[in-house]
Design a protein around this motif. Structure first.
Motif, PDB file in Angstrom:
ATOM      1  N   LEU A  17       6.312  -1.301  -9.083  1.00 12.22           N
ATOM      2  CA  LEU A  17       6.305  -2.302  -8.017  1.00 12.22           C
ATOM      3  C   LEU A  17       6.002  -1.661  -6.663  1.00 12.22           C
ATOM      4  O   LEU A  17       5.174  -2.161  -5.895  1.00 12.22           O
ATOM      5  CB  LEU A  17       7.638  -3.046  -7.976  1.00 12.22           C
ATOM      6  N   ALA A  18       6.649  -0.538  -6.379  1.00  9.59           N
ATOM      7  CA  ALA A  18       6.411   0.149  -5.105  1.00  9.59           C
ATOM      8  C   ALA A  18       4.957   0.609  -4.995  1.00  9.59           C
ATOM      9  O   ALA A  18       4.295   0.396  -3.967  1.00  9.59           O
ATOM     10  CB  ALA A  18       7.352   1.336  -4.960  1.00  9.59           C
ATOM     11  N   GLY A  19       4.443   1.221  -6.055  1.00 12.85           N
ATOM     12  CA  GLY A  19       3.052   1.674  -6.032  1.00 12.85           C
ATOM     13  C   GLY A  19       2.068   0.528  -5.964  1.00 12.85           C
ATOM     14  O   GLY A  19       1.057   0.595  -5.263  1.00 12.85           O
ATOM     15  N   GLY A  20       2.376  -0.542  -6.675  1.00 12.29           N
ATOM     16  CA  GLY A  20       1.493  -1.699  -6.677  1.00 12.29           C
ATOM     17  C   GLY A  20       1.424  -2.395  -5.341  1.00 12.29           C
ATOM     18  O   GLY A  20       0.341  -2.751  -4.865  1.00 12.29           O
ATOM     19  N   ILE A  21       2.567  -2.572  -4.713  1.00 13.99           N
ATOM     20  CA  ILE A  21       2.597  -3.208  -3.397  1.00 13.99           C
ATOM     21  C   ILE A  21       1.861  -2.338  -2.378  1.00 13.99           C
ATOM     22  O   ILE A  21       1.090  -2.838  -1.559  1.00 13.99           O
ATOM     23  CB  ILE A  21       4.047  -3.496  -2.962  1.00 13.99           C
ATOM     24  N   THR A  22       2.077  -1.028  -2.467  1.00  8.77           N
ATOM     25  CA  THR A  22       1.398  -0.118  -1.552  1.00  8.77           C
ATOM     26  C   THR A  22      -0.117  -0.205  -1.709  1.00  8.77           C
ATOM     27  O   THR A  22      -0.843  -0.365  -0.724  1.00  8.77           O
ATOM     28  CB  THR A  22       1.865   1.331  -1.796  1.00  8.77           C
ATOM     29  N   LYS A  23      -0.586  -0.127  -2.952  1.00 12.91           N
ATOM     30  CA  LYS A  23      -2.038  -0.160  -3.184  1.00 12.91           C
ATOM     31  C   LYS A  23      -2.645  -1.517  -2.849  1.00 12.91           C
ATOM     32  O   LYS A  23      -3.810  -1.602  -2.489  1.00 12.91           O
ATOM     33  CB  LYS A  23      -2.344   0.203  -4.629  1.00 12.91           C
ATOM     34  N   THR A  24      -1.861  -2.567  -2.970  1.00 14.70           N
ATOM     35  CA  THR A  24      -2.385  -3.915  -2.720  1.00 14.70           C
ATOM     36  C   THR A  24      -2.447  -4.244  -1.239  1.00 14.70           C
ATOM     37  O   THR A  24      -3.393  -4.878  -0.779  1.00 14.70           O
ATOM     38  CB  THR A  24      -1.522  -4.960  -3.456  1.00 14.70           C
ATOM     39  N   PHE A  25      -1.444  -3.799  -0.468  1.00 16.24           N
ATOM     40  CA  PHE A  25      -1.332  -4.254   0.909  1.00 16.24           C
ATOM     41  C   PHE A  25      -1.594  -3.210   1.987  1.00 16.24           C
ATOM     42  O   PHE A  25      -1.805  -3.559   3.140  1.00 16.24           O
ATOM     43  CB  PHE A  25       0.039  -4.898   1.138  1.00 16.24           C
ATOM     44  N   VAL A  26      -1.556  -1.923   1.651  1.00 21.07           N
ATOM     45  CA  VAL A  26      -1.822  -0.886   2.646  1.00 21.07           C
ATOM     46  C   VAL A  26      -3.335  -0.644   2.690  1.00 21.07           C
ATOM     47  O   VAL A  26      -3.973  -0.530   1.644  1.00 21.07           O
ATOM     48  CB  VAL A  26      -1.071   0.420   2.301  1.00 21.07           C
ATOM     49  N   PRO A  27      -3.914  -0.571   3.892  1.00 19.61           N
ATOM     50  CA  PRO A  27      -5.366  -0.346   3.993  1.00 19.61           C
ATOM     51  C   PRO A  27      -5.786   0.954   3.303  1.00 19.61           C
ATOM     52  O   PRO A  27      -5.065   1.953   3.317  1.00 19.61           O
ATOM     53  CB  PRO A  27      -5.617  -0.259   5.503  1.00 19.61           C
ATOM     54  N   LYS A  28      -6.962   0.922   2.715  1.00 12.57           N
ATOM     55  CA  LYS A  28      -7.484   2.057   1.947  1.00 12.57           C
ATOM     56  C   LYS A  28      -7.541   3.332   2.782  1.00 12.57           C
ATOM     57  O   LYS A  28      -7.219   4.418   2.293  1.00 12.57           O
ATOM     58  CB  LYS A  28      -8.860   1.706   1.396  1.00 12.57           C
TER      59      LYS A  28
END
Length: 127
Positions: A17-28
Motif C-alpha cells: 500500500l505504501a509503495g503503491g500510493i507513492t508510485k501513484t501519487f508522487v511525481p515521477k
C-alpha cells in the motif's frame, strides 16, 4: 501458524500500500531523485503509475478476500503475484547497482512465499 500468516500478509499489505500510493501519487521526477528510485527516471509515467495501482491492488488482495470471506483463495494467488513482482524488482535493482534494495526485495519475496505456502498448504482458509 495462522497468526504468523496474518502478520506476514499484513506486513506485505502495508508495504504494498505504501509503495503503491507513492508510485501513484508522487511525481515521477521526485521518485527518480529519491534513494532507490533511479529506475523511475528511465520508466514511463504510465508504467510507474500502473505499477503503483498494481501494488495497491496487491495490498487489497492480501487482506480483504480473507476478511470478507469472499474468494479467500485470492490471498495466496496475490502472494504468488507479489513473488513475481519482487523477482522483477530484484532484476531492476541489480541493473541499477542497488544491492541493498535487492536484499529488501528478497525479504518481501520470502514473506510472500511464506503466505502462499501457508495458505495453500497447512493453513488454508476453509470453514
Amino acid at each position: 501458524m495462522n497468526l504468523a500468516l496474518w502478520i506476514a500478509a499484513g506486513l506485505l499489505a502495508t508495504i504494498a500500500l505504501a509503495g503503491g500510493i507513492t508510485k501513484t501519487f508522487v511525481p515521477k521526477q521526485k521518485l527518480a531523485a529519491a534513494n532507490g528510485g533511479g529506475w523511475t527516471g528511465d520508466a514511463s509515467v504510465g508504467f510507474v503509475k500502473t505499477l503503483g495501482v498494481l501494488e495497491v491492488l496487491a495490498a487489497v488482495g492480501l487482506i480483504l478476500p480473507a476478511v470478507l470471506d469472499i474468494a479467500p483463495v485470492l490471498v495466496p494467488v496475490t502472494a504468488i503475484c507479489w513473488i513475481l513482482l519482487m523477482i522483477g524488482a530484484m532484476i531492476t535493482h541489480l541493473r541499477y547497482g542497488e544491492a541493498r534494495f535487492i536484499v529488501l526485495n528478497l525479504i518481501y519475496l520470502t514473506l510472500a512465499a511464506f503466505v502462499a505456502w501457508g495458505r495453500l498448504g497447512p493453513e488454508p482458509f476453509t470453514g
